[in-house]
Design a protein around this motif. Structure first.
Motif, PDB file in Angstrom:
ATOM      1  N   SER A 122      80.814  -0.582  59.723  1.00  0.00           N
ATOM      2  CA  SER A 122      81.285  -1.705  60.166  1.00  0.00           C
ATOM      3  C   SER A 122      82.980  -1.533  60.363  1.00  0.00           C
ATOM      4  N   GLY A 123      83.760  -2.504  60.783  1.00  0.00           N
ATOM      5  CA  GLY A 123      84.903  -2.428  60.801  1.00  0.00           C
ATOM      6  C   GLY A 123      85.775  -1.175  61.464  1.00  0.00           C
ATOM      7  N   ILE A 124      86.733  -0.740  60.789  1.00  0.00           N
ATOM      8  CA  ILE A 124      87.553   0.220  61.326  1.00  0.00           C
ATOM      9  C   ILE A 124      86.663   1.601  61.491  1.00  0.00           C
ATOM     10  N   GLY A 125      85.741   1.821  60.620  1.00  0.00           N
ATOM     11  CA  GLY A 125      84.883   2.872  60.945  1.00  0.00           C
ATOM     12  C   GLY A 125      84.129   2.904  61.932  1.00  0.00           C
ATOM     13  N   GLU A 126      83.367   1.810  62.267  1.00  0.00           N
ATOM     14  CA  GLU A 126      82.569   1.611  63.383  1.00  0.00           C
ATOM     15  C   GLU A 126      83.445   1.745  64.637  1.00  0.00           C
ATOM     16  N   ALA A 127      84.620   1.068  64.707  1.00  0.00           N
ATOM     17  CA  ALA A 127      85.513   1.128  66.026  1.00  0.00           C
ATOM     18  C   ALA A 127      85.870   2.432  66.113  1.00  0.00           C
ATOM     19  N   THR A 128      86.178   3.313  65.171  1.00  0.00           N
ATOM     20  CA  THR A 128      86.614   4.572  65.399  1.00  0.00           C
ATOM     21  C   THR A 128      85.488   5.448  66.007  1.00  0.00           C
ATOM     22  N   ALA A 129      84.550   5.243  65.245  1.00  0.00           N
ATOM     23  CA  ALA A 129      83.177   6.091  65.917  1.00  0.00           C
ATOM     24  C   ALA A 129      83.219   5.601  67.252  1.00  0.00           C
ATOM     25  N   HIS A 130      83.211   4.563  67.822  1.00  0.00           N
ATOM     26  CA  HIS A 130      82.904   4.258  69.401  1.00  0.00           C
ATOM     27  C   HIS A 130      84.228   4.833  69.974  1.00  0.00           C
ATOM     28  N   LYS A 131      85.473   4.782  69.475  1.00  0.00           N
ATOM     29  CA  LYS A 131      86.681   5.473  70.266  1.00  0.00           C
ATOM     30  C   LYS A 131      86.470   6.827  70.412  1.00  0.00           C
ATOM     31  N   LEU A 132      86.130   7.322  69.322  1.00  0.00           N
ATOM     32  CA  LEU A 132      86.240   8.817  69.399  1.00  0.00           C
ATOM     33  C   LEU A 132      85.167   9.567  70.297  1.00  0.00           C
ATOM     34  N   ALA A 133      83.966   8.803  69.955  1.00  0.00           N
ATOM     35  CA  ALA A 133      82.830   9.445  70.853  1.00  0.00           C
ATOM     36  C   ALA A 133      83.125   9.153  72.442  1.00  0.00           C
ATOM     37  N   GLY A 134      83.865   8.035  72.615  1.00  0.00           N
ATOM     38  CA  GLY A 134      84.021   7.838  74.071  1.00  0.00           C
ATOM     39  C   GLY A 134      84.989   8.700  74.770  1.00  0.00           C
ATOM     40  N   HIS A 135      85.508   9.559  73.603  1.00  0.00           N
ATOM     41  CA  HIS A 135      86.598  10.578  74.203  1.00  0.00           C
ATOM     42  C   HIS A 135      86.184  11.807  74.092  1.00  0.00           C
ATOM     43  N   GLY A 136      84.616  12.049  73.858  1.00  0.00           N
ATOM     44  CA  GLY A 136      84.147  13.357  73.829  1.00  0.00           C
ATOM     45  C   GLY A 136      84.026  14.027  72.383  1.00  0.00           C
ATOM     46  N   ALA A 145      77.666   5.892  55.697  1.00  0.00           N
ATOM     47  CA  ALA A 145      77.646   4.668  54.993  1.00  0.00           C
ATOM     48  C   ALA A 145      76.425   4.348  54.329  1.00  0.00           C
ATOM     49  N   ARG A 146      76.444   3.341  53.285  1.00  0.00           N
ATOM     50  CA  ARG A 146      75.152   3.139  52.496  1.00  0.00           C
ATOM     51  C   ARG A 146      74.153   2.300  53.476  1.00  0.00           C
ATOM     52  N   ARG A 147      74.486   1.682  54.601  1.00  0.00           N
ATOM     53  CA  ARG A 147      73.610   0.919  55.429  1.00  0.00           C
ATOM     54  C   ARG A 147      72.993   1.675  56.668  1.00  0.00           C
ATOM     55  N   MET A 148      71.894   2.464  56.342  1.00  0.00           N
ATOM     56  CA  MET A 148      71.452   3.232  57.411  1.00  0.00           C
ATOM     57  C   MET A 148      71.039   2.424  58.770  1.00  0.00           C
ATOM     58  N   GLU A 149      70.586   1.211  58.592  1.00  0.00           N
ATOM     59  CA  GLU A 149      69.917   0.657  59.627  1.00  0.00           C
ATOM     60  C   GLU A 149      71.068   0.328  60.674  1.00  0.00           C
ATOM     61  N   LYS A 150      72.269  -0.033  60.058  1.00  0.00           N
ATOM     62  CA  LYS A 150      73.476  -0.314  60.977  1.00  0.00           C
ATOM     63  C   LYS A 150      73.952   0.841  61.341  1.00  0.00           C
ATOM     64  N   LEU A 151      73.855   1.982  60.774  1.00  0.00           N
ATOM     65  CA  LEU A 151      74.365   3.241  61.237  1.00  0.00           C
ATOM     66  C   LEU A 151      73.451   3.593  62.278  1.00  0.00           C
ATOM     67  N   LYS A 152      72.374   3.562  62.154  1.00  0.00           N
ATOM     68  CA  LYS A 152      71.461   3.919  63.547  1.00  0.00           C
ATOM     69  C   LYS A 152      71.896   3.275  64.515  1.00  0.00           C
ATOM     70  N   GLU A 153      72.063   1.935  64.435  1.00  0.00           N
ATOM     71  CA  GLU A 153      72.485   0.747  65.638  1.00  0.00           C
ATOM     72  C   GLU A 153      73.580   1.384  66.405  1.00  0.00           C
ATOM     73  N   ILE A 154      74.819   1.789  65.742  1.00  0.00           N
ATOM     74  CA  ILE A 154      75.717   2.388  66.205  1.00  0.00           C
ATOM     75  C   ILE A 154      75.583   3.740  66.972  1.00  0.00           C
ATOM     76  N   LYS A 155      74.857   4.774  66.221  1.00  0.00           N
ATOM     77  CA  LYS A 155      74.500   5.866  66.627  1.00  0.00           C
ATOM     78  C   LYS A 155      73.679   5.763  68.026  1.00  0.00           C
ATOM     79  N   ASP A 156      72.963   4.922  67.942  1.00  0.00           N
ATOM     80  CA  ASP A 156      71.864   4.628  69.164  1.00  0.00           C
ATOM     81  C   ASP A 156      72.864   4.124  70.306  1.00  0.00           C
TER      82      ASP A 156
END
Length: 246
Positions: free
Chosen positions: A15-29, A36-47
């Protein structure tokens, strides 16, 4: 280093800064590893990242358990062949007045905000030394610079992260080419305040709702800026406040 060659691990990525950073960096290659501890949420972000053409790996881990972070490094190298950067983002902010002796919350902050950062460094540092370079980014806070009511322990943990970052920079950057950055955001709209149980603190913070706070994406932009610099450039500190915060 070309963005596509970078493999960045992000703690607190659900969530939060970590999630936003993941999207930002992935969007730039960048290749991103979400932990994190919440695997279900991590999987959603990864997908979401992979459906947009990015490369991501999700690994459940608790930053207070160093062996789990070593496993994150092992799985990252198995998937992507290397790890080139680590973002210590996981953190908690259960503010309270000291006289209330919420010692369990104090200890949890120390375990996550300080020991969790140290555990991340322990896990990733051998790989970065082997690489002869890389980045460690620690998410500190404006609280490292200024005390605010109810923040005695929280401010202390973030001051520790800021000073640890400078110590790491001086030891690692000249010798191994490992750049180290402390990111110090002011009031940011994330889940961080959800951990506060002190009703007096919550009442005092209610006035902040009238202020336009930073968004997680603003901090992700600062992290992307840091990682986009040439190897010769070490961004030591980024102190970022909302325009309305005094």
């Amino acid at each position: 280093m070309n963005n596509k060659e970078q493999v960045i691990v992000i703690t607190g990525a659900s969530s939060g800064i970590g999630e936003a950073t993941a999207h930002k960096l992935a969007g730039h290659g960048f290749k991103v590893v979400l932990t994190a501890r919440r695997m279900e949420k991590l999987k959603e972000i990864k997908d979401t990242i992979t459906s947009n053409g990015g490369e991501a790996l999700a690994i459940a881990a608790d930053v207070t358990k160093v062996e789990e972070l070593h496993e994150v490094v092992r799985k990252t190298k198995s998937k992507f062949g290397k790890v080139t950067g680590w973002i210590n983002n996981a953190g908690l902010m259960p503010l309270s007045f000291v006289e209330k002796l919420k010692t369990d919350e104090w200890n949890t902050m120390v375990d996550v905000n300080i020991k969790g950062v140290l555990n991340g460094i322990e896990a990733v540092l051998p790989s970065l030394i082997d690489n002869h370079g890389g980045n460690i980014i620690n998410i500190s806070s404006s609280a490292a610079h200024r005390f605010f009511p109810g923040g005695a322990v929280y401010c202390a943990t973030k001051s520790a992260v800021m000073m640890l970052s400078e110590g790491l920079r001086q030891e690692l950057a000249p010798k191994y080419g490992i750049n180290v950055t402390s990111i110090e955001p002011g009031a940011t709209s994330t889940e961080l305040m959800d951990t506060i149980t002190d009703e007096d603190i919550l009442e005092k913070l209610s006035s902040m709702k009238e202020m336009t706070m930073l968004e997680a994406e603003d901090i992700a932009e600062a992290i992307y800026y840091t990682l986009s610099q040439p190897k010769r450039v070490n961004v030591n500190n980024l102190y970022i406040l909302p325009s309305e915060q005094q």
